[in-house]
Write an enzyme that holds these catalytic residues in place. Sequence first.
Site, PDB file in Angstrom:
ATOM      1  CG  HIS A  80      -0.919 -16.713  17.100  1.00 45.61           C
ATOM      2  ND1 HIS A  80      -0.275 -16.303  18.248  1.00 45.61           N
ATOM      3  CD2 HIS A  80      -0.355 -17.892  16.747  1.00 45.61           C
ATOM      4  CE1 HIS A  80       0.637 -17.207  18.576  1.00 45.61           C
ATOM      5  NE2 HIS A  80       0.601 -18.179  17.678  1.00 45.61           N
ATOM      6  CG  ASP A 159       0.830 -22.653  26.392  1.00 48.37           C
ATOM      7  OD1 ASP A 159       0.903 -23.735  25.791  1.00 48.37           O
ATOM      8  OD2 ASP A 159       1.499 -21.646  26.071  1.00 48.37           O
ATOM      9  NE  ARG A 166       3.986 -29.229  23.312  1.00 44.07           N
ATOM     10  CZ  ARG A 166       3.524 -28.193  22.600  1.00 44.07           C
ATOM     11  NH1 ARG A 166       2.875 -27.212  23.197  1.00 44.07           N
ATOM     12  NH2 ARG A 166       3.706 -28.135  21.299  1.00 44.07           N
ATOM     13  CB  SER A 181       0.170 -24.697  22.889  1.00 45.77           C
ATOM     14  OG  SER A 181       1.017 -23.601  23.077  1.00 45.77           O
ATOM     15  CE  LYS A 185       0.063 -19.807  23.728  1.00 50.61           C
ATOM     16  NZ  LYS A 185       1.461 -20.071  23.492  1.00 50.61           N
TER      17      LYS A 185
HETATM   18  N1  URA Z   1       3.565 -21.673  19.558  1.00 52.16           N
HETATM   19  C1  URA Z   1       2.864 -21.883  20.704  1.00 52.16           C
HETATM   20  O1  URA Z   1       2.378 -20.940  21.325  1.00 52.16           O
HETATM   21  N2  URA Z   1       2.715 -23.146  21.134  1.00 52.16           N
HETATM   22  C2  URA Z   1       3.219 -24.212  20.482  1.00 52.16           C
HETATM   23  O2  URA Z   1       3.026 -25.326  20.918  1.00 52.16           O
HETATM   24  C3  URA Z   1       3.951 -23.987  19.303  1.00 52.16           C
HETATM   25  C4  URA Z   1       4.093 -22.692  18.868  1.00 52.16           C
END
Ligand code: URA
Length: 432
Positions: A80, A159, A166, A181, A185
């Site tokens: 990621h 999320d 947010r 977050s 995932k």
């Molecule tokens: N990327 C994400 O998936 N979530 C965040 O909170 C910040 C960056």
Amino acid sequence: MTDLLAKKRDGGALSTEEIDFMVQGYTRGEIPDYQMSAMCMAILLRGMDNRETLDMTMSMMHSGETLDLSPIRGIKADKHSTGGVGDKTSLILCPMVAAAGLKIAKMSGRGLGHTGGTIDKLESFPGFTTAISEESFFRSVNDIGIAIMGQTADLVPADKKIYALRDVTGTVPSIPLIVSSIMSKKLASGADVIVLDVKCGDGAFMKTEEQAETLARGLTRIGRLAGRKCAAVITDMDQPLGYAVGNAVEVKEAIAVLRGEEKGDLLELCLTLGACMMAEAGVVRSVEEARQELLRTVEDGSALGKLAAMVKAQGGDPAAIEDTDLLPQAAVTLEVPAEKRGWVRRIHAERVGLISMHLGGGRATKESAIDLSVGVVLRKKVGDSVEAGESLAVIHASCGEKAREAAQMLLGCYEFSDEPVARPKLIKQIVR
Ligand code: URA
């Protein structure tokens, strides 16, 4: 929820049950936006300890479907990136690691704003699709070692809701909220080994190395606590990664790296991320051995072969790997000459990403259509010397007017020095 808000406002720690009540209640629409907004702000100001962050991550992960990768044989690895400009790393790293024997069962996203997405880039191969069934996803990974699928609608719905909130309440830059977050995932996507590329600098969420290190330690800690192998690499995003920013132009650069024609920082980053993956997976004796193995996959063409096999398995035309002229080509290309001589001191990454978006290569909103052929290919990076009139970059555009506008904007992205400038280090730290 009123009690929980008062508790967090006063610096208390929320219990496992309280966090689950809040996350599931908000996802189901039982807790209103105004209370969840106040909670996000209280968390931003007061923080969360490791136990709370893990509880938040696990509760978010279980807010929807999770992917069970057990039908896939072998060690499943995922990567990621916290988001960057010109970040085509997955297109290079995933085939390399698959050629070295790990299994890549990856879910990727589309680009939004100034950052690109792997799926858009891959769609530059005519016919390629990531809208594949779970069954053919698993079959491809078992047969060829690699498949990339679009995110399913039901993965971590918590999320989607919390991030949208947010985004409009000034509560994105909270480490526990970013960690939960991202990791919810990644954990829901099911890989055994997760490697995180934490970007740091002008074009990234984390502007300083110190902030990036705190985030990297938070992410890897939660990954380990959740029972996965996890490492992070902190990398520079003070200028775009590599040379190309766009979609087809980035695919072309990735192919050049996989062919062994480009051996710079971008290859180095992929070797480092890949070596961390293999070391965490426990399939090598050392990181150095993993690097040698990954380098071999480039030299013997097996990594390029994996990319071709994946493109073919997912409906694309792999001929474009041999002949990159078959990728979408822009109607107009325009060189951007430097106005004076000097050394490149800075290239504003985020602004270069915005130029690509302005040309039509990125999305202003989730619904926008994009033009895969357009973008920017830099010719000069930080530390390079430039003569007046020498080309800084090539603009790929749909018409002359857009190309000229982009060229003007590009001049505003570069800063020069009269003295030589040291090349910045791309890889700042490895957190294992
Ligand atoms: N990327 C994400 O998936 N979530 C965040 O909170 C910040 C960056």
